[in-house]
Write a protein that holds these residues in place. Structure first.
Motif, PDB file in Angstrom:
ATOM      1  N   TYR A 227      52.550  21.567  14.435  1.00 56.45           N
ATOM      2  CA  TYR A 227      53.025  20.523  14.634  1.00 56.45           C
ATOM      3  C   TYR A 227      51.931  19.463  15.348  1.00 56.45           C
ATOM      4  CZ  TYR A 227      56.971  22.974  13.678  1.00 56.45           C
ATOM      5  OH  TYR A 227      57.910  23.593  12.834  1.00 56.45           O
ATOM      6  N   PRO A 228      51.098  18.812  14.592  1.00 56.28           N
ATOM      7  CA  PRO A 228      49.773  18.605  15.177  1.00 56.28           C
ATOM      8  C   PRO A 228      50.003  16.819  16.451  1.00 56.28           C
ATOM      9  CG  PRO A 228      49.075  18.123  12.996  1.00 56.28           C
ATOM     10  CD  PRO A 228      50.738  18.948  12.973  1.00 56.28           C
ATOM     11  N   GLU A 229      51.333  16.667  16.344  1.00 58.56           N
ATOM     12  CA  GLU A 229      51.419  15.571  16.896  1.00 58.56           C
ATOM     13  C   GLU A 229      52.081  16.008  18.317  1.00 58.56           C
ATOM     14  OE1 GLU A 229      55.587  17.202  14.707  1.00 58.56           O
ATOM     15  OE2 GLU A 229      53.335  16.810  14.815  1.00 58.56           O
ATOM     16  N   THR A 230      52.294  17.180  18.324  1.00 58.64           N
ATOM     17  CA  THR A 230      52.433  17.461  20.010  1.00 58.64           C
ATOM     18  C   THR A 230      50.990  17.613  20.679  1.00 58.64           C
ATOM     19  OG1 THR A 230      52.014  20.124  19.392  1.00 58.64           O
ATOM     20  CG2 THR A 230      54.115  19.346  19.120  1.00 58.64           C
ATOM     21  N   LYS A 231      49.988  17.777  20.430  1.00 57.14           N
ATOM     22  CA  LYS A 231      48.615  17.112  21.326  1.00 57.14           C
ATOM     23  C   LYS A 231      48.983  16.630  22.137  1.00 57.14           C
ATOM     24  CE  LYS A 231      46.033  19.408  17.629  1.00 57.14           C
ATOM     25  NZ  LYS A 231      45.032  19.726  16.395  1.00 57.14           N
ATOM     26  N   ASN A 232      50.010  15.356  21.532  1.00 59.56           N
ATOM     27  CA  ASN A 232      49.568  14.423  22.642  1.00 59.56           C
ATOM     28  C   ASN A 232      51.409  14.392  23.441  1.00 59.56           C
ATOM     29  OD1 ASN A 232      47.439  13.056  21.518  1.00 59.56           O
ATOM     30  ND2 ASN A 232      48.357  12.106  19.785  1.00 59.56           N
ATOM     31  N   GLN A 233      52.029  15.395  23.499  1.00 52.97           N
ATOM     32  CA  GLN A 233      52.666  15.173  23.774  1.00 52.97           C
ATOM     33  C   GLN A 233      52.862  16.695  25.236  1.00 52.97           C
ATOM     34  OE1 GLN A 233      55.073  16.191  19.937  1.00 52.97           O
ATOM     35  NE2 GLN A 233      56.882  15.129  21.115  1.00 52.97           N
ATOM     36  N   SER A 234      53.924  16.354  26.494  1.00 50.48           N
ATOM     37  CA  SER A 234      53.971  17.394  27.209  1.00 50.48           C
ATOM     38  C   SER A 234      54.555  19.007  27.087  1.00 50.48           C
ATOM     39  CB  SER A 234      54.592  16.644  28.670  1.00 50.48           C
ATOM     40  OG  SER A 234      54.817  15.439  28.644  1.00 50.48           O
ATOM     41  N   VAL A 235      54.221  19.852  26.925  1.00 51.21           N
ATOM     42  CA  VAL A 235      53.956  21.060  26.618  1.00 51.21           C
ATOM     43  C   VAL A 235      53.145  21.991  28.106  1.00 51.21           C
ATOM     44  CG1 VAL A 235      53.279  22.762  25.210  1.00 51.21           C
ATOM     45  CG2 VAL A 235      53.526  20.711  24.062  1.00 51.21           C
ATOM     46  N   GLU A 236      54.168  22.714  28.355  1.00 50.10           N
ATOM     47  CA  GLU A 236      54.194  23.588  29.462  1.00 50.10           C
ATOM     48  C   GLU A 236      54.462  25.337  28.570  1.00 50.10           C
ATOM     49  OE1 GLU A 236      52.133  23.737  33.003  1.00 50.10           O
ATOM     50  OE2 GLU A 236      52.756  22.118  32.366  1.00 50.10           O
ATOM     51  N   VAL A 237      53.633  25.606  29.594  1.00 47.89           N
ATOM     52  CA  VAL A 237      54.108  27.237  29.380  1.00 47.89           C
ATOM     53  C   VAL A 237      53.834  27.656  30.852  1.00 47.89           C
ATOM     54  CG1 VAL A 237      52.633  29.626  29.387  1.00 47.89           C
ATOM     55  CG2 VAL A 237      51.109  27.928  28.229  1.00 47.89           C
ATOM     56  N   VAL A 238      55.357  28.443  30.612  1.00 46.87           N
ATOM     57  CA  VAL A 238      56.908  28.736  31.437  1.00 46.87           C
ATOM     58  C   VAL A 238      56.978  30.069  31.337  1.00 46.87           C
ATOM     59  CG1 VAL A 238      57.342  26.211  31.714  1.00 46.87           C
ATOM     60  CG2 VAL A 238      58.440  27.646  29.792  1.00 46.87           C
ATOM     61  N   GLY A 239      56.419  31.178  30.300  1.00 47.87           N
ATOM     62  CA  GLY A 239      57.017  31.830  29.964  1.00 47.87           C
ATOM     63  C   GLY A 239      58.239  32.034  29.219  1.00 47.87           C
ATOM     64  N   THR A 240      59.028  33.425  29.680  1.00 45.01           N
ATOM     65  CA  THR A 240      60.861  33.202  29.228  1.00 45.01           C
ATOM     66  C   THR A 240      61.538  34.176  29.038  1.00 45.01           C
ATOM     67  OG1 THR A 240      61.410  33.896  26.701  1.00 45.01           O
ATOM     68  CG2 THR A 240      59.739  35.536  27.397  1.00 45.01           C
ATOM     69  N   PRO A 241      62.842  33.300  29.724  1.00 41.00           N
ATOM     70  CA  PRO A 241      63.835  33.965  30.577  1.00 41.00           C
ATOM     71  C   PRO A 241      64.486  35.385  29.632  1.00 41.00           C
ATOM     72  CG  PRO A 241      64.020  32.088  28.728  1.00 41.00           C
ATOM     73  CD  PRO A 241      62.930  31.993  29.171  1.00 41.00           C
ATOM     74  N   GLN A 242      64.043  35.335  28.207  1.00 36.15           N
ATOM     75  CA  GLN A 242      64.384  36.591  27.900  1.00 36.15           C
ATOM     76  C   GLN A 242      64.484  37.341  28.145  1.00 36.15           C
ATOM     77  OE1 GLN A 242      62.657  36.307  23.576  1.00 36.15           O
ATOM     78  NE2 GLN A 242      62.743  38.656  23.572  1.00 36.15           N
ATOM     79  N   PHE A 243      63.600  37.917  28.824  1.00 35.69           N
ATOM     80  CA  PHE A 243      62.772  39.632  30.145  1.00 35.69           C
ATOM     81  C   PHE A 243      62.515  39.107  31.469  1.00 35.69           C
ATOM     82  CE2 PHE A 243      59.604  38.593  26.361  1.00 35.69           C
ATOM     83  CZ  PHE A 243      60.468  39.774  25.501  1.00 35.69           C
ATOM     84  N   GLU A 244      63.427  37.753  31.563  1.00 39.86           N
ATOM     85  CA  GLU A 244      64.307  37.890  33.379  1.00 39.86           C
ATOM     86  C   GLU A 244      64.853  39.167  34.160  1.00 39.86           C
ATOM     87  OE1 GLU A 244      64.470  34.403  36.890  1.00 39.86           O
ATOM     88  OE2 GLU A 244      65.621  34.343  34.219  1.00 39.86           O
ATOM     89  N   PRO A 245      65.907  38.678  33.048  1.00 39.34           N
ATOM     90  CA  PRO A 245      66.864  40.351  33.457  1.00 39.34           C
ATOM     91  C   PRO A 245      66.701  41.488  33.891  1.00 39.34           C
ATOM     92  CG  PRO A 245      67.678  38.976  31.935  1.00 39.34           C
ATOM     93  CD  PRO A 245      66.576  38.917  32.142  1.00 39.34           C
ATOM     94  N   TYR A 246      65.491  41.831  33.282  1.00 38.62           N
ATOM     95  CA  TYR A 246      64.593  43.046  33.965  1.00 38.62           C
ATOM     96  C   TYR A 246      64.067  43.061  34.793  1.00 38.62           C
ATOM     97  CZ  TYR A 246      64.528  43.367  28.357  1.00 38.62           C
ATOM     98  OH  TYR A 246      65.139  43.286  27.246  1.00 38.62           O
ATOM     99  N   VAL A 247      63.908  41.750  36.378  1.00 38.73           N
ATOM    100  CA  VAL A 247      63.909  41.752  37.004  1.00 38.73           C
ATOM    101  C   VAL A 247      64.530  41.915  37.851  1.00 38.73           C
ATOM    102  CG1 VAL A 247      61.016  41.936  36.828  1.00 38.73           C
ATOM    103  CG2 VAL A 247      62.376  40.151  36.737  1.00 38.73           C
ATOM    104  N   LEU A 248      65.571  41.437  38.081  1.00 39.51           N
ATOM    105  CA  LEU A 248      67.061  41.746  38.882  1.00 39.51           C
ATOM    106  C   LEU A 248      68.010  42.289  38.998  1.00 39.51           C
ATOM    107  CD1 LEU A 248      68.253  37.972  36.795  1.00 39.51           C
ATOM    108  CD2 LEU A 248      66.507  37.682  38.583  1.00 39.51           C
ATOM    109  N   ASP A 249      68.058  42.539  40.161  1.00 42.76           N
ATOM    110  CA  ASP A 249      68.984  43.554  41.041  1.00 42.76           C
ATOM    111  C   ASP A 249      70.194  44.133  40.354  1.00 42.76           C
ATOM    112  OD1 ASP A 249      66.428  44.181  42.793  1.00 42.76           O
ATOM    113  OD2 ASP A 249      67.087  42.937  44.314  1.00 42.76           O
ATOM    114  N   ARG A 250      70.995  42.559  39.960  1.00 41.18           N
ATOM    115  CA  ARG A 250      72.326  42.637  39.788  1.00 41.18           C
ATOM    116  C   ARG A 250      72.412  43.735  37.891  1.00 41.18           C
ATOM    117  NH1 ARG A 250      71.074  37.299  39.148  1.00 41.18           N
ATOM    118  NH2 ARG A 250      71.632  36.445  36.851  1.00 41.18           N
ATOM    119  N   TYR A 251      71.560  43.970  37.358  1.00 41.28           N
ATOM    120  CA  TYR A 251      70.831  44.820  36.219  1.00 41.28           C
ATOM    121  C   TYR A 251      70.537  45.847  35.702  1.00 41.28           C
ATOM    122  CZ  TYR A 251      72.135  40.054  33.993  1.00 41.28           C
ATOM    123  OH  TYR A 251      73.041  39.434  34.108  1.00 41.28           O
ATOM    124  N   THR A 252      69.985  46.421  37.737  1.00 38.96           N
ATOM    125  CA  THR A 252      69.268  47.840  37.531  1.00 38.96           C
ATOM    126  C   THR A 252      70.718  49.029  37.708  1.00 38.96           C
ATOM    127  OG1 THR A 252      69.883  47.502  39.712  1.00 38.96           O
ATOM    128  CG2 THR A 252      67.756  46.958  39.009  1.00 38.96           C
TER     129      THR A 252
END
Length: 477
Positions: A227-252
């Motif tokens: 998507y070449p037009e995104t070079k002129n847009q805001s794009v931020e690297v944030v990781g993914t919440p898909q794996f965040e539950p693996y570091v949350l105590d309530r799922y241990t």
């Protein structure tokens, strides 16, 4: 009345679009909503799921609005399909996954819809530049902008006045009219790139969102390429919440609870086979049977527990014969509740229970080896430093479904080349790699950590906080 409107406009409001059960898992069962309330005054969830499926405690600053289901007209479908096929035509020569999905989309029947699809293929074989793709999208917008559901979307957004509308997925077709309605009202939009394979193996995304959140620098580079037009847009690297539950105590959970729940022998190591869905991982029953026979014939170097986790997108009925033939196999059927059947995409209406995340994390933490056919679960198990084997027995020449093609998809070709997994193409190789991995569990740790760093650009900790703070910045830009 005027006073209420003014008071509302002084609030910072996040519009959160949840389209399916996986989005629910990633953004509702993680810490995202709680972190959002530390950043925004209010969160309005625009849901493609029934509102009652959320099961959230009533909060004055969190509301759930069930979106009306958008049904495409014939014209809307035509231009949307032209846009998607043109995108694949443009990139098919450089990306095996896109080329395969393009071929899969070509119809073999003679129905009216099939004949129209063939016309689309013919047109887009010539007209598939970025200019034409964007033109097809404009035609698509013209076909739905007066649709009654589009008008309802507009009324909802006008009433709720979010500062930013955050789409947790970029692909479902009905997101296009919602994005259009937001833009017409001057509401900024942002989309999260849903999965690691979406850009290099799928068709055009639903709409040209204003900004994007991505997993990694690698995904950002892919986004700019497709998507070449995104070079002129805001794009931020944030990781993914898909794996965040693996570091949350309530799922241990404890190892003892894991063994007890799945009736496993605590004195043995455990192999987990994790299934894909029936459409892309058709050989799962074959691989499960092969492993079961190796265990039964005492060909492994040690006795073993064998546990299978089926895909959340199916009910597990295709494994009935294997279940009956090998009663020693233990099964984990994901606890995903079907919230409604009368929907254009019923599979999207399956919602996970928190208990399922506890089960999944326990599998990742306490199993000793994972075997799967080229799925994201490879990354899940690597996050817990577990060895991973990918069986791909199927070719165009033998009687099995051709799953070796997935090794050529750019996102998974990178995994194979990294050395982070073992890929096996027959029973003998599978046996050798199982024994090797059980005896040498850390043999690929270095390669796994390098791959995880490449694919998931940020730490799992504080992922939701990172995302919400970025969304606040986007809303104020």
């Amino acid at each position: 009345m005027q006073t209420n409107i003014s008071a509302k406009k002084s609030q910072h409001i996040l519009g959160l679009v949840i389209v399916d059960g996986v989005g629910y898992r990633n953004f509702i069962l993680s810490d995202f909503v709680n972190q959002s309330l530390n950043t925004f005054d209010e969160v309005v969830i625009f849901s493609g799921l029934p509102s009652e499926s959320f099961g959230m405690q009533e909060q004055s600053n969190v509301r759930i609005i069930e979106l009306p289901v958008f049904q495409e007209s014939g014209k809307t479908w035509f231009w949307r399909k032209a846009k998607e096929v043109a995108h694949m035509q443009l990139h098919k020569d450089n990306f095996a996954g896109i080329d395969y999905n393009l071929q899969k989309n070509y119809p073999n029947t003679k129905s009216k819809r099939a004949l129209i699809t063939k016309v689309i293929f013919k047109i887009t074989s010539v007209f598939h530049s970025e200019k034409w793709i964007n033109r097809f999208y404009r035609y698509q917008v013209n076909s739905f902008k007066k649709n009654e559901v589009t008008k309802l979307y507009s009324e909802l957004l006008k009433r709720e006045e979010p500062d930013l509308l955050f789409f947790t997925h970029q692909r479902p077709p009905y997101l296009a009219p919602l994005d259009y309605a937001a833009k017409e009202l001057g509401i900024k939009t942002c989309s999260f790139i849903f999965s690691w394979d979406n850009l290099p193996s799928k068709g055009r995304m639903a709409a040209p969102f204003d900004s994007f959140l991505v997993w990694s620098d690698l995904m950002k580079k892919e986004l700019h390429y497709f998507y070449p037009e995104t070079k002129n847009q805001s794009v931020e690297v944030v990781g993914t919440p898909q794996f965040e539950p693996y570091v949350l105590d309530r799922y241990t959970s404890s190892k003892e609870d894991f063994h007890q729940k799945f009736e496993l022998d605590p004195g043995l190591k455990t192999i987990c086979y994790s299934c894909g869905d029936a459409s892309t991982s058709k050989n799962d029953p074959v691989y499960i049977e092969v492993i079961a026979k190796l265990i039964k014939q005492i060909k492994l170097t040690e006795n073993i527990n064998f546990l299978v986790r089926t895909s959340p997108a199916e009910d597990g009925s295709r494994f009935r014969e294997v279940v009956n033939r090998f009663p020693f196999i233990k099964w984990n059927y994901p606890k995903w509740k079907l919230t409604r059947k009368d929907h254009p995409e019923p599979w999207s209406q399956r919602v996970p229970l928190p208990e399922d995340l506890i089960d999944l994390r326990s599998l990742l933490e306490y199993c000793d080896l994972n075997i799967n056919m080229c799925s994201t679960m490879s990354l899940d198990f690597m996050l817990f430093d577990k060895p991973v084997i990918n069986p791909n027995f199927g070719t165009e020449e033998n009687d099995l479904y051709d799953d070796q093609k997935y090794l050529q998809y750019s996102h998974y070709e990178r995994v194979v080349q990294s050395g982070a997994v073992a890929t096996v193409k027959n029973e003998e190789e599978l046996l050798r790699e199982i024994n090797f991995s059980l005896n040498n569990p850390e043999a690929r740790i270095k390669e796994q950590k390098e791959l995880l760093k490449l694919q998931i650009g940020k730490p799992l900790e504080e992922t939701s906080q990172r995302i919400t703070e970025t969304l606040k910045e986007f809303s104020e830009a």
